[in-house]
Scaffold this active site. Sequence first.
Site, short mmCIF file in Angstrom:
data_model
loop_
_atom_site.label_atom_id
_atom_site.label_comp_id
_atom_site.label_asym_id
_atom_site.label_seq_id
_atom_site.Cartn_x
_atom_site.Cartn_y
_atom_site.Cartn_z
N GLY C 149 -4.36 -28.49 48.76
CA GLY C 149 -5.24 -28.06 47.05
C GLY C 149 -6.72 -27.30 46.71
O GLY C 149 -7.24 -26.54 47.90
N CYS C 150 -7.15 -26.87 45.58
CA CYS C 150 -8.42 -25.51 45.79
C CYS C 150 -9.52 -26.44 46.37
O CYS C 150 -10.16 -25.48 46.83
CB CYS C 150 -8.32 -26.13 44.01
SG CYS C 150 -8.47 -27.54 43.14
#
Lengths: 346, 346, 346, 346
Positions: C149-150
């Site tokens: 994920g970011c």
Amino acid sequence: MDEIKTAILGASGYTGAELLRFLAGHPAFRVTALTADRKAGQAMAHVFPHFAALTLPDLVSIDQVDFSGIDAVFCCLPHGTTQDVISTLPASVKVCDLSADFRLRDVETYARWYGHPHQAPELQKTAVYGLTELARPEIRKARLVANPGCYPTSAQLPLIPLLRAGLIKADDIIIDAMSGVSGAGRAAKEANLYTEVAEGIHPYGIAGHRHAPEIEQGLSDAAGRTVDVSFTPHLMPMNRGMLSTIHVRPAAGVDAAALRSALSEIYRDEPFVRVLPDGGVPATRNVRGSNLCLIGVFADRVPGRAILVSAIDNLVKGASGQALQNMNLMFGLPETMGLDLQPLFP
Amino acid sequence: MDEIKTAILGASGYTGAELLRFLAGHPAFRVTALTADRKAGQAMAHVFPHFAALTLPDLVSIDQVDFSGIDAVFCCLPHGTTQDVISTLPASVKVCDLSADFRLRDVETYARWYGHPHQAPELQKTAVYGLTELARPEIRKARLVANPGCYPTSAQLPLIPLLRAGLIKADDIIIDAMSGVSGAGRAAKEANLYTEVAEGIHPYGIAGHRHAPEIEQGLSDAAGRTVDVSFTPHLMPMNRGMLSTIHVRPAAGVDAAALRSALSEIYRDEPFVRVLPDGGVPATRNVRGSNLCLIGVFADRVPGRAILVSAIDNLVKGASGQALQNMNLMFGLPETMGLDLQPLFP
Amino acid sequence: MDEIKTAILGASGYTGAELLRFLAGHPAFRVTALTADRKAGQAMAHVFPHFAALTLPDLVSIDQVDFSGIDAVFCCLPHGTTQDVISTLPASVKVCDLSADFRLRDVETYARWYGHPHQAPELQKTAVYGLTELARPEIRKARLVANPGCYPTSAQLPLIPLLRAGLIKADDIIIDAMSGVSGAGRAAKEANLYTEVAEGIHPYGIAGHRHAPEIEQGLSDAAGRTVDVSFTPHLMPMNRGMLSTIHVRPAAGVDAAALRSALSEIYRDEPFVRVLPDGGVPATRNVRGSNLCLIGVFADRVPGRAILVSAIDNLVKGASGQALQNMNLMFGLPETMGLDLQPLFP
Amino acid sequence: MDEIKTAILGASGYTGAELLRFLAGHPAFRVTALTADRKAGQAMAHVFPHFAALTLPDLVSIDQVDFSGIDAVFCCLPHGTTQDVISTLPASVKVCDLSADFRLRDVETYARWYGHPHQAPELQKTAVYGLTELARPEIRKARLVANPGCYPTSAQLPLIPLLRAGLIKADDIIIDAMSGVSGAGRAAKEANLYTEVAEGIHPYGIAGHRHAPEIEQGLSDAAGRTVDVSFTPHLMPMNRGMLSTIHVRPAAGVDAAALRSALSEIYRDEPFVRVLPDGGVPATRNVRGSNLCLIGVFADRVPGRAILVSAIDNLVKGASGQALQNMNLMFGLPETMGLDLQPLFP
């Protein structure tokens, strides 16, 4: 003074919220009903948390409102549904309608642009087009005011006086207009996502925007002949603000200075319309959040042309502010009541 | 292929940085000198931290550069100072000048708009105006290319072919153009602060912008007669992007479809210019960061009128991208080399 | 080299488009299938007009794809639906999954945070968590990579090496992170309208964001013990960019300079991770559009504390860029292939 | 009521303009002098065109003001120059100073953070720190109020009551704060250009911002012991707004609900401070243009931690709004007079 009991129909959109922003500090109108059919039962502060400090009635559906106890209705419903609703309101209620439903006098033009027959043509005949500065006497006596669209307001305020006075030609008017995103309302659409709008611009509705016939109606009245306009709106990466850059041809012997002079004279005592001196450039940041309209007039380099520029806040003078200005008149109140807020800059 | 030793003069501004963005991935040009007189001695990564991952020469002053070892110069100096600098460069150096100094063929027009006599009128005669798609043969042979301004690029790409073909009238062209803030450069000015620009729009330089004579020069050449244009630029709250909405009058018997068809034909094989199909609307977000120019053609509701819309990134096709496109041609390289990056969206 | 036939599943979202931006210039991967179930049949240039200059396959539904002719799949489907789809792919296809479906090793943790049992627990066991710089050997051999994920990327890149080395304490880590709006995807939601986001900020998912267990999984591995983090994301009025400001307690005898030194050493030869020198402040504008991660380390005024700051582009190093970085490794290609674009500034 | 003759010193900056926005509708204060030494002689509407509709005195230099006819002075001068100016004002004039010059009681702390000895230490002793809600009795009697900084306001409003009540520990407070660009003022600096700020975020002044000692002074008073805070400000791409995300450790036996409950109780009747119910998330868009402070309290996932979030408009409650709130008190006026404007949303 007795309080004027006021309802906002369609209060969950931006124009409804903007009305509330002004009405919250208005000494005469008291908001007693807020409707939003799909959000009925919710607190206004849930739908618009920035109103958490206000005491407001909860949202209800329109059929839950007892209009016998209502004096004033601001109608912020979507185009098309408005006609039915307003038709059913008691005659005692004064109505300012922010939709397009009653703006076009000619119901055939309405049908052509809006795709269905007008549902209340008799009522339409009683509606007064509420471009405040140019229709005060009629607005004061009106029971139903059709509040002008944002683009039409920004275009007609500079153009109508010049056409009435014969100072510009009626047959070659080009309007390039630019609007903040709030004009598109609060509906969840991909095209209005932050990511789709921020840091970019584009025109839309080229040669087909529904505000064109509204503008032409007003300009034709002013010119005493049919006026067609070239009208191209553009979407801007900003919340609020509307700018119209308008290309006109002065009549023979008339120059830009004469146009400016005429507009300055006509709007000299207006609290909300200001014609800037030579060189003054309207900018939307200077009207943000206020009911002001700034107008600039410029000579063009091309012989025989001049450029008019107007700036408004699309949600205020282009919608809710002008609506309140009109409602003030309809109730015999000072026109600026509740509206004399300064622009928010920066 | 031998590396082409390349200098960027005035590398501390946005157009210099934008050149570096493309040159960093270019297989033929190697940057060997970067100048910025007031920042001489600084590392480029200090002035532009987004280049921290690149190995680049430090900034020096122009007089520190040994131009005998330089093959190509991109000149990003301010208007006015450029003439002197380019005059002193060895004849062996090919130059693409991004300033306005060599764009206007007529030095009297230059003097009138820029406020001082041209300092290198003989050199000016050798300059080729580098609107790439419309001047390839001359650019290929040029030693000095005057890279077009951003507004002139966006206006001339759609207009010149139509004027050349006699498809539009030359005497009634109105251009309303809108630019992102990067067009104003990196100088610290109150007017370009975030707080002054964000969330607002306004026109500027009305009837007096220096890009007007540049546009008129190109259009006059194309029309074979003197063309005056009405040109009004607007400042937009966005970093990049330029949109021109252009109002024209098709020639007798010509409609918007014919205009679109002609432009589509002319630009059919162009890698960077795309004429959109009927209904396609150019938007700056769709060219951001790329060398693309999108063109749309629309019938107007007003009889006898049509609307052209073009979108570019002002820093790319409007400045550094087109400069590299030109330099590729000047060195006999494929025109798209180093330039085939996709737009950045969102 | 033979072309690697590549499919993007869920190509109508921003991460799919971002993959295409990089793949368009990639010499090894060729995009032969693009899927979007609800937009099947549409041209990609209709869904994303900024790709009008590319020749791309039309969008199809997943069941229309013949995966026997596909070598590489980037899976950009929504969380939850991904498991079923990937389970059905031929074993010969290498997969990089950008959803959260295979990031959490513990399926019970998955079930708790995502609200339903994991549908492919056996497949989950084969997935490699693709934080590229810290898991290259495993990624090279993987058939299925779970792309981080970011937020977890921005938090783990600075934290994991320090925890592994025992240079910071594991029990008092506070992460305040800020993301651009593109992280929310392209779905039409009121909360992500321009008008709701522009010119304002707010935290969200406080103490309940699904990226928290993902971060904790990585940090716990690194620390060799269970690590809980305080993680608070904030929504920023910008398209792209992610900043994490991370508060840590150095171990006894360790100061901020030692933390910086250790990170600099570990990432010394990394093409995409840069530890800034003393005083260097990561800013998202300096990584916009690139696969870079900038890391800064700062002494705090409060004794016993230090501050780590990381900046990435959430759509690139935080999603599609890292996915391509991983796929490059999975196919034995140079890790930077197709990814060495400079940031877009301004 | 007699009009209170009012001067704004340093009226050409944003805080001066913001004061005028509120004073324009204030029934008691009348602006009779506006100073700006470098713009003396200019019309206020030239410096701030959004005030074109107001009748205002022209800008003068400070030495042109006859302070014997002035009752109230808002001082918006730069830090450092303020001390000298205020020292010379007649004792009859009540002063609210928006600079940092009189905020720090300890002149040695002042000297250390501001780089020069305090020029008016005796006057400093008479100054009241004007965090309105928490110092009303002193403010009512003050002749000189030091108006709090924006960050200190946003941090202290939630923290001071909790420290006073012993509900949180004093030794582990971490503040990550985020501000709109207007906090940097109107000076032309490269770092604050639109192009440098838009679409990006970064921290600044890490561990070295001058608001840290101001926050610590207030928290130390409240805790009855020396309090050090970790304070990290971030610059946001927006005009206005300030958010502080504050990490605290509740005292033994205290949970987040108890913190919320205590703050709700303390601020129950406050017109401008609102503690949101469980789950309510402060957002700057909901206070834009208003004097409101929204506070949210959240349990953290990490045992022993809680998160406080506050949102203000940095120019209003963080500067000019609070200054007017204080001046209202100093003149015995209702505290909300002229300040009861609703937020501007969108």
